[in-house]
Design an enzyme around this catalytic site. Structure first.
Site, PDB file in Angstrom:
ATOM      1  N   LYS A 131     -17.515 -18.790-107.256  1.00  0.00           N
ATOM      2  CA  LYS A 131     -18.440 -18.387-106.173  1.00  0.00           C
ATOM      3  C   LYS A 131     -17.766 -17.628-104.905  1.00  0.00           C
ATOM      4  O   LYS A 131     -16.551 -17.824-104.921  1.00  0.00           O
ATOM      5  CB  LYS A 131     -19.521 -19.555-105.729  1.00  0.00           C
ATOM      6  CG  LYS A 131     -18.664 -20.736-104.988  1.00  0.00           C
ATOM      7  CD  LYS A 131     -19.352 -21.842-104.912  1.00  0.00           C
ATOM      8  CE  LYS A 131     -18.501 -23.255-104.344  1.00  0.00           C
ATOM      9  NZ  LYS A 131     -19.193 -24.358-104.566  1.00  0.00           N
ATOM     10  N   TYR A 168      -2.862 -11.558 -75.009  1.00  0.00           N
ATOM     11  CA  TYR A 168      -4.226 -11.816 -74.222  1.00  0.00           C
ATOM     12  C   TYR A 168      -3.947 -13.156 -73.415  1.00  0.00           C
ATOM     13  O   TYR A 168      -3.625 -13.911 -74.047  1.00  0.00           O
ATOM     14  CB  TYR A 168      -5.389 -11.508 -75.095  1.00  0.00           C
ATOM     15  CG  TYR A 168      -5.915 -10.266 -75.425  1.00  0.00           C
ATOM     16  CD1 TYR A 168      -6.384  -9.480 -74.887  1.00  0.00           C
ATOM     17  CD2 TYR A 168      -6.009 -10.139 -77.031  1.00  0.00           C
ATOM     18  CE1 TYR A 168      -6.600  -8.151 -75.051  1.00  0.00           C
ATOM     19  CE2 TYR A 168      -6.495  -8.840 -77.508  1.00  0.00           C
ATOM     20  CZ  TYR A 168      -6.807  -7.933 -76.375  1.00  0.00           C
ATOM     21  OH  TYR A 168      -7.257  -6.852 -76.796  1.00  0.00           O
TER      22      TYR A 168
HETATM   23  C1  LIG Z   1     -18.310 -25.423-104.849  1.00  0.00           C
HETATM   24  C2  LIG Z   1     -18.947 -26.417-105.872  1.00  0.00           C
HETATM   25  C3  LIG Z   1     -17.924 -26.895-106.626  1.00  0.00           C
HETATM   26  C4  LIG Z   1     -16.598 -26.490-106.597  1.00  0.00           C
HETATM   27  O1  LIG Z   1     -16.134 -27.111-105.528  1.00  0.00           O
HETATM   28  P1  LIG Z   1     -14.245 -27.468-105.222  1.00  0.00           P
HETATM   29  O2  LIG Z   1     -14.342 -28.666-104.474  1.00  0.00           O
HETATM   30  O3  LIG Z   1     -14.180 -26.156-104.728  1.00  0.00           O
HETATM   31  O4  LIG Z   1     -13.646 -27.746-106.501  1.00  0.00           O
HETATM   32  C5  LIG Z   1     -18.576 -27.850-107.841  1.00  0.00           C
HETATM   33  N1  LIG Z   1     -19.711 -28.041-107.716  1.00  0.00           N
HETATM   34  C6  LIG Z   1     -20.878 -27.709-106.515  1.00  0.00           C
HETATM   35  C7  LIG Z   1     -22.124 -28.056-106.738  1.00  0.00           C
HETATM   36  C8  LIG Z   1     -20.294 -26.643-105.865  1.00  0.00           C
HETATM   37  O5  LIG Z   1     -21.215 -26.189-104.846  1.00  0.00           O
END
Ligand SMILES: *Cc1c(COP(=O)(O)O)cnc(C)c1O
Length: 357
Positions: A32, A252
């Protein structure tokens, strides 16, 4: 003269294999948010060629893009199903993760219209209180399994609240709640652990782990040595060097003042590249085996480095902001966030190189 992001797909593949080995059972790949900012188009096909068959993304649009890259893989959409998206789910053969009765009902209606069982995962909430069937909706499907009929249930899944805290009693409580929930449902395969969950021991083994962050080199076992390989390096070039006197400030709001005559390197990278402004005056960068302090504010397109102790640094020289010498989790500490946000903040304004670090 701009930042360069190098991504090493072989290291990501090695991490995926290692995660499956520790899990002692298959692992999917969570890609994702454009593979946590590193580029799903780079990462996903390599993982697929290495044997990964199951991929998770958050959004339907991500799934549609991923399908073009992975004609043969199973692609699941974590954020669920709405009837408005039905045509895309069918056209691109995507499997929604269903976590509410109204989603299940809508998807069953689609399956009925299509006259075949459509693939999906069943998300059961065991404590996150975010997505997934809450207790009363679980009761509803457990007491009337007909409400699950007509769907090809690939997995039942749940998501751990604090898997990275190995001694948090919530882990075991969620594991038990998930086992009890599954026992009340028609038999289906199960998916439990995220990256950190894989390291919670054999009891957290399931038919399919769902690692994301650890694939990309984030430490799934905070407080212990990182078992994963670094997979990326963010570098940026020096634009100018200047000598300043003790008492002069840099950048800054003059939040850094030289305590001695200093050499300052101005680097072509800033928060517009996704480098967190919260790391102002705190972070380190690597050059030639040394760690040099970032001084003053991170600005939009520039940062400044105290290079007094690195006489070899000159315009055109590259420093490492994140990578094997500056772990992503350490950058996260300086920025007051986690490795996930550091990676997903990266902007593709950087040039991208695919290959070994
Ligand atoms: C993002 C997600 C994962 C992966 O989690 P990580 O901590 O990045 O390994 C797994 N299951 C769900 C439902 C998620 O939303």
């Amino acid at each position: 003269m701009r930042p360069v992001l190098t991504v090493d797909p072989d290291a990501i593949v090695a991490n995926w294999r290692e995660l499956a080995r520790v899990h002692g059972a298959p692992a999917a790949a969570v890609v994702k948010a454009d593979a946590y900012g590193l580029g799903a188009a780079i990462v996903a096909p390599r993982l697929h060629r290495a044997g990964a068959t199951f991929f998770f993304v958050a959004q339907l649009e991500e799934g549609v893009l991923l399908r073009r890259l992975l004609p043969g893989a199973t692609i699941a959409i974590l954020n669920g199903f709405s009837t408005a998206d039905a045509a895309d789910y069918l056209a691109h053969d995507l499997a929604p993760v269903l976590g509410a009765l109204h989603e299940i009902d809508a998807y069953r209606a689609l399956a009925a219209r299509e006259g075949r069982a459509l693939p999906a995962l069943l998300h059961i909430d065991t404590g996150m209180n975010r997505l997934g069937l809450p207790g009363h909706e679980l009761d509803a499907v457990a007491s009337d399994p007909g409400r699950l009929a007509g769907i090809d249930w690939l997995y039942a899944m749940t998501h751990l609240v604090s898997a990275e805290a190995a001694d948090d009693p919530r882990n075991e409580a969620q594991r038990l709640r998930f086992a009890q929930a599954c026992a009340r449902l028609p038999p289906m395969k199960r998916s439990l652990a995220n990256s950190s969950g894989i390291f919670l021991g054999e009891a957290f083994r399931s038919d399919l782990a769902r690692p994301g962050a650890a694939l990309y080199g984030v430490n799934p076992t905070p407080g212990l040595p990182n078992p994963m390989r670094p997979v990326m390096r963010l570098q940026a070039p020096v634009l100018q060097m200047r000598e300043i006197g003790g008492g002069e400030s840099v950048g800054y709001n003059a939040i850094w003042v030289a305590a001695r005559p200093s050499r300052v390197a101005t680097i072509a990278l800033g928060y517009a590249d996704g480098y967190h402004r919260a790391a102002s005056n705190r972070a380190r960068v690597a050059f030639d085996g040394m760690r040099l302090p970032l001084i003053g504010r991170v600005s939009m397109d520039l940062i400044t480095i105290d290079a007094t102790d690195a006489p070899g640094l000159a315009p055109g020289g590259m420093v490492e902001l994140i990578g094997p010498a500056i772990p992503v989790d350490e950058v996260a500490g300086w920025a007051g966030t986690n490795g996930y946000e550091v990676l997903t903040s990266l902007r593709r304004r950087a040039g991208c190189v695919v290959g070994p670090l």
